[in-house]
Scaffold this motif. Structure first.
Motif, PDB file in Angstrom:
ATOM      1  N   LYS A 157      40.873  29.228  38.018  1.00 12.45           N
ATOM      2  CA  LYS A 157      39.614  27.141  38.535  1.00 12.45           C
ATOM      3  C   LYS A 157      39.452  27.526  40.416  1.00 12.45           C
ATOM      4  N   ARG A 158      40.602  27.471  41.271  1.00 10.67           N
ATOM      5  CA  ARG A 158      40.596  27.583  42.605  1.00 10.67           C
ATOM      6  C   ARG A 158      40.575  27.644  43.332  1.00 10.67           C
ATOM      7  N   PHE A 159      40.856  29.522  43.077  1.00 19.83           N
ATOM      8  CA  PHE A 159      40.321  30.643  44.038  1.00 19.83           C
ATOM      9  C   PHE A 159      39.697  31.766  43.999  1.00 19.83           C
ATOM     10  N   GLY A 160      39.714  31.925  42.227  1.00 23.83           N
ATOM     11  CA  GLY A 160      38.401  32.738  41.532  1.00 23.83           C
ATOM     12  C   GLY A 160      39.556  33.620  41.329  1.00 23.83           C
ATOM     13  N   GLU A 161      39.323  34.956  41.773  1.00 22.81           N
ATOM     14  CA  GLU A 161      40.304  35.758  41.115  1.00 22.81           C
ATOM     15  C   GLU A 161      41.258  36.375  42.134  1.00 22.81           C
ATOM     16  N   ILE A 162      42.173  36.822  42.206  1.00 21.18           N
ATOM     17  CA  ILE A 162      43.362  36.639  43.233  1.00 21.18           C
ATOM     18  C   ILE A 162      43.511  38.439  43.155  1.00 21.18           C
ATOM     19  N   PRO A 163      44.401  38.957  44.294  1.00 17.56           N
ATOM     20  CA  PRO A 163      45.224  40.155  44.668  1.00 17.56           C
ATOM     21  C   PRO A 163      45.480  40.172  43.952  1.00 17.56           C
ATOM     22  N   LEU A 164      46.214  42.140  42.373  1.00 17.33           N
ATOM     23  CA  LEU A 164      47.088  41.890  41.960  1.00 17.33           C
ATOM     24  C   LEU A 164      48.741  41.792  42.008  1.00 17.33           C
ATOM     25  N   ALA A 165      48.837  41.980  43.098  1.00 18.28           N
ATOM     26  CA  ALA A 165      50.247  41.907  44.512  1.00 18.28           C
ATOM     27  C   ALA A 165      50.713  40.615  44.294  1.00 18.28           C
ATOM     28  N   ILE A 166      49.648  39.772  44.166  1.00 23.07           N
ATOM     29  CA  ILE A 166      50.282  37.976  43.734  1.00 23.07           C
ATOM     30  C   ILE A 166      50.104  37.827  42.431  1.00 23.07           C
ATOM     31  N   SER A 167      49.621  38.349  41.847  1.00 27.05           N
ATOM     32  CA  SER A 167      49.361  38.244  39.760  1.00 27.05           C
ATOM     33  C   SER A 167      50.494  38.433  39.222  1.00 27.05           C
ATOM     34  N   ARG A 168      51.540  40.440  40.261  1.00 30.47           N
ATOM     35  CA  ARG A 168      52.597  40.437  39.989  1.00 30.47           C
ATOM     36  C   ARG A 168      53.276  39.321  39.937  1.00 30.47           C
ATOM     37  N   LYS A 169      53.205  38.959  41.224  1.00 30.20           N
ATOM     38  CA  LYS A 169      54.972  38.343  41.810  1.00 30.20           C
ATOM     39  C   LYS A 169      54.879  36.979  40.524  1.00 30.20           C
ATOM     40  N   ILE A 170      52.760  36.252  40.466  1.00 32.29           N
ATOM     41  CA  ILE A 170      53.257  34.995  39.748  1.00 32.29           C
ATOM     42  C   ILE A 170      54.269  35.566  38.081  1.00 32.29           C
ATOM     43  N   GLU A 171      53.542  36.770  37.293  1.00 39.27           N
ATOM     44  CA  GLU A 171      54.121  37.020  36.745  1.00 39.27           C
ATOM     45  C   GLU A 171      55.795  36.959  36.095  1.00 39.27           C
ATOM     46  N   GLU A 172      55.827  37.480  37.293  1.00 33.77           N
ATOM     47  CA  GLU A 172      57.504  37.467  37.552  1.00 33.77           C
ATOM     48  C   GLU A 172      58.404  35.762  37.782  1.00 33.77           C
ATOM     49  N   LEU A 173      57.567  35.421  38.015  1.00 30.59           N
ATOM     50  CA  LEU A 173      58.270  33.834  37.946  1.00 30.59           C
ATOM     51  C   LEU A 173      59.181  33.504  36.769  1.00 30.59           C
ATOM     52  N   PRO A 174      60.148  33.005  37.221  1.00 29.45           N
ATOM     53  CA  PRO A 174      60.946  31.742  35.812  1.00 29.45           C
ATOM     54  C   PRO A 174      59.898  31.166  35.288  1.00 29.45           C
ATOM     55  N   LEU A 175      60.242  30.235  34.050  1.00 23.74           N
ATOM     56  CA  LEU A 175      60.326  28.895  33.783  1.00 23.74           C
ATOM     57  C   LEU A 175      59.833  28.051  34.873  1.00 23.74           C
ATOM     58  N   SER A 176      61.075  26.904  35.339  1.00 23.65           N
ATOM     59  CA  SER A 176      60.897  26.562  35.929  1.00 23.65           C
ATOM     60  C   SER A 176      60.127  26.309  37.554  1.00 23.65           C
ATOM     61  N   ASP A 177      60.119  27.388  38.117  1.00 21.95           N
ATOM     62  CA  ASP A 177      59.023  27.967  39.383  1.00 21.95           C
ATOM     63  C   ASP A 177      57.924  27.431  38.864  1.00 21.95           C
ATOM     64  N   LEU A 178      57.284  28.640  37.433  1.00 24.23           N
ATOM     65  CA  LEU A 178      56.075  28.899  36.552  1.00 24.23           C
ATOM     66  C   LEU A 178      55.559  27.119  36.761  1.00 24.23           C
ATOM     67  N   GLU A 179      56.330  26.322  36.059  1.00 28.85           N
ATOM     68  CA  GLU A 179      55.933  24.923  35.249  1.00 28.85           C
ATOM     69  C   GLU A 179      55.828  23.407  37.227  1.00 28.85           C
ATOM     70  N   ARG A 180      56.852  24.011  37.845  1.00 29.49           N
ATOM     71  CA  ARG A 180      56.172  23.804  39.734  1.00 29.49           C
ATOM     72  C   ARG A 180      55.718  24.073  40.170  1.00 29.49           C
ATOM     73  N   LEU A 181      54.437  25.128  39.938  1.00 34.70           N
ATOM     74  CA  LEU A 181      53.305  25.910  40.753  1.00 34.70           C
ATOM     75  C   LEU A 181      52.461  25.319  40.328  1.00 34.70           C
ATOM     76  N   THR A 182      52.271  24.485  38.458  1.00 33.01           N
ATOM     77  CA  THR A 182      51.230  23.681  38.106  1.00 33.01           C
ATOM     78  C   THR A 182      51.036  22.583  38.841  1.00 33.01           C
ATOM     79  N   GLU A 183      52.113  22.276  39.288  1.00 35.25           N
ATOM     80  CA  GLU A 183      51.824  20.620  40.107  1.00 35.25           C
ATOM     81  C   GLU A 183      51.082  21.302  41.578  1.00 35.25           C
ATOM     82  N   GLU A 184      52.100  21.695  41.982  1.00 39.09           N
ATOM     83  CA  GLU A 184      52.552  22.257  43.589  1.00 39.09           C
ATOM     84  C   GLU A 184      50.939  23.318  44.309  1.00 39.09           C
TER      85      GLU A 184
END
Length: 311
Positions: A266-293
């Motif tokens: 919604k914010r940036f459109g399609e993202i590079p695969l490298a960034i997508s993989r890093k997000i997939e590896e994040l623990p739940l605490s970091d993912l939840e922080r990312l939803t706000e930041e």
């Protein structure tokens, strides 16, 4: 006849957000927001449906946004699966629609009311049987309202609606039945066809009037959304096998990954695969922080830098 399901967000956009959908949207919003009173007489659909844009599968294209004759802004969204921080996302969309009207900090008197209409294919409020629930600001103990004409949140929960075709009486009933059951119809029923706006909506939903490319996009999007629901159901079922607490954790992880993916699109459109993989590896605490930041990031490099700090 076969009809596409309005519960698929791309189909919803085509039916309610096309250039020829003004009368459809007026009828629907008067039924849902104003208890069938003909308060809305005219509106303008912002960023109307365009098949060329739909082919890009951009998440930012899915909401239907309209400006009413009095300047009020209405944002309508279809959501088929629950997700982490869903209420926050709905509140953010309402606040954004309201605040984006400002050109300078001195323009507060020119702000027009904003309404968010959210249709869900899941139960959101288990403590009430009402299909439609409307929320405004009010004092906590004495319940008097503030900003009642400025900011409103309206939810329509489709699973709570159980009337059959023969039981439909009101215009509101017919619109909700259309949303929930259009894909199961084989023709235009008489009691729906007698409402010209619903008949037009069914014509727009008729697969025979759509291009092969449009049908392909709707089918793929429908499968994606069903897969999303399936992942959540799988996580919940897997959790039952492992134990309730572990299941909740797994479910939260899958829901949060889904939410992060939607927010980034919604914010940036399609993202590079490298960034997508890093997000997939994040623990739940970091993912939840990312939803706000994520709302503080101005560009993809900001997101990439944030991810680097967590390695």
């Amino acid at each position: 006849m076969r009809f596409i399901s309005p519960k698929v967000d791309y189909a919803f956009k085509k039916i309610f957000g096309s250039e020829q959908s003004q009368e459809i949207l007026i009828s629907f919003l008067n039924a849902i927001i104003y208890n069938e009173e003909k308060i809305i007489q005219s509106l303008t659909i912002v960023n109307p449906y365009n098949p060329g844009q739909v082919m890009t599968l951009k998440e930012t294209y899915l909401d239907v946004k309209a400006v009413l004759a009095d300047g009020s802004i209405v944002v309508i969204e279809m959501q088929i699966a629950p997700m982490t921080a869903f209420n926050k996302r709905v509140a953010y969309n309402l606040a954004k629609a309201y605040s984006n009207q400002l050109k300078t900090g001195d323009d507060y008197p020119f702000l027009n009311p904003a309404i968010a209409v959210t249709i869900t294919d899941f139960i959101l409020f288990a403590n009430t049987d009402q299909v439609i629930n409307q929320f405004v600001f009010q004092e906590k103990t004495q319940k008097f309202e503030l900003l009642d004409s400025e900011l409103k949140l309206i939810f329509v929960e489709l699973p709570k609606f159980n009337k059959t075709l023969s039981e439909l009486q009101s215009l509101t009933d017919k619109w909700i039945y259309f949303l929930k059951e259009a894909a199961s119809l084989e023709s235009v029923p008489d009691n729906l066809g007698e409402v010209s706006e619903i008949e037009l909506a069914l014509n727009l939903a008729n697969q025979a009037t759509m291009t092969v490319e449009e049908l392909d996009v709707v089918d793929r999007r429908g499968m994606m959304l069903q897969d999303e629901k399936g992942r959540l159901a799988y996580a919940e079922e897997k959790g039952k096998e492992k134990g309730k607490e572990e299941g909740k954790e797994e479910g939260r992880l899958q829901q949060t990954k889904t939410l992060v993916g939607r927010l980034i699109l919604k914010r940036f459109g399609e993202i590079p695969l490298a960034i997508s993989r890093k997000i997939e590896e994040l623990p739940l605490s970091d993912l939840e922080r990312l939803t706000e930041e994520i709302f503080d990031f101005q560009s993809l490099p900001d997101l990439a830098s944030w991810l680097e700090d967590r390695q």
